[in-house]
Design an enzyme around this catalytic site. Structure first.
Site: not given
Ligand code: NAP
Length: 303
Positions: A33, A87
């Site tokens: 990240s 998703k």
């Protein structure tokens, strides 16, 4: 199995980290990240450096928003890592088709997750609808974007899908439980005049199926799917977590936490059996709505 988590933000912290920690299958071995990290876990800030440094970590779960996700997924697959996608699995259908082909070429697993399909009552609803005559179905998905996506401007940027970001959860359930597929015939999309994606939408499908999505709902939040069958009404409430049949009810708490452990259990199964799971049917409905939808400009929106 060792797994790395990429894109440490809201959903990684709220759901992925606890689901992995509680899983008998997985050990969170690293994060990737730009600024986020998880306490006590090796942190990388660049995907290339991670892939070079940790060839022993075979699986990467990608939790960043859909717009930047494709290059991360492509690099991981080319480096022969198994990949799990939050998703929606991409910002376009072509991206996900490309990833599916690449996963097959590299001989690794690709799992396009749909967390709402793992909600408690979805499998029971699907079983009850099997072989039934479906007379009509309605989706009512109304929530407060300021509460669920505080300050997340990416949802209103191209590729962020706007209200379809939650709406696709409803469509992932619909496509799972209906015994026969339906397709979109018309839509209206309300787009704030200062934004690029809809804040509300109304969809009409074949088979008397309709949906209303609205991100301006304050107070009570509604995540309902109601199906009229030859045997009466079947309602899935609270995001697929409560099944209501006629006047009876099978109670359950609204609790997302059960969904993510199920996704990680499924990923473990897929990796062990050398298979992939990519179902794009919820996304097809979204892009059909972008294609057929009549756009209406509405009041500006700011967080
Ligand atoms: P988020 O908190 O805004 O973003 C997650 C992390 O992704 C950020 O903290 C950031 O970490 C990284 N990121 C953001 N932009 C990036 C970029 N341009 N390039 C590389 N990394 C970037 O979003 P989220 O709410 O977790 O949602 C992420 C995904 O999960 C979405 O697809 C969403 O639909 C899905 N999801 C969200 C929820 C929810 O309740 N929010 C629920 C279910 C599923 P760094 O700055 O450290 O790189």
């Amino acid at each position: 199995m060792k797994i790395a988590l990429a894109g440490i933000g809201k959903i990684a912290t709220d759901q992925h980290v606890p689901a992995i920690a509680g899983s008998p299958d997985w050990e969170l071995a690293a994060t990737i990240s730009r600024s986020g990290s998880v306490e006590g876990v090796e942190a990388h800030h660049d995907i290339d450096a991670f892939l070079e440094a940790r060839p022993d970590i075979d699986v990467v779960s990608l939790c960043m928003p859909p717009q930047p996700r494709f290059p991360y997924a492509e690099k991981c697959l080319r480096a022969k890592r198994h990949v799990m996608l939050e998703k929606p699995p991409g910002q376009t259908l072509a991206e996900v088709h490309a990833l599916t082909a690449l996963a097959q070429e590299m001989g690794v697993t690709l799992f396009a997750t749909w967390h709402s399909r793992m909600a408690r009552a979805v499998a029971a609803a699907k079983a009850r609808l099997e072989g039934q005559e479906i007379r009509a179905a309605r989706i009512i998905w109304k929530e407060d974007v300021r509460h669920w996506h505080p300050g997340q401007d990416w949802v209103f940027e191209p590729g962020g899908m706007g209200v379809f970001d939650p709406g696709i959860n409803a469509l992932s359930i619909l496509t799972e439980i209906l015994p026969r597929p339906v397709h979109l015939t018309s839509a209206t999309l309300e787009v704030p005049e200062n934004r690029d994606t809809p804040i509300a939408a109304e969809l009409q499908f074949t088979g008397n199926v309709s949906a209303v999505f609205d991100w301006r709902q304050e107070g009570t939040q509604t995540w309902d799917i109601e199906v009229e069958t030859g045997e009466g009404l079947l309602a899935l409430r609270e995001g697929g977590n409560r099944l209501v049949l006629g006047s009876g009810e099978e109670p359950a708490e609204f609790d997302l936490t059960g969904e993510y452990p199920s996704l990680y259990a499924r990923m473990a199964e897929l990796v062990r059996s050398g298979r992939s799971d990519v179902d794009l049917s919820p996304m097809v409905h979204v892009f059909d709505a972008f294609s057929l939808g009549r756009r209406v400009s509405t009041a500006p929106f700011d967080f």
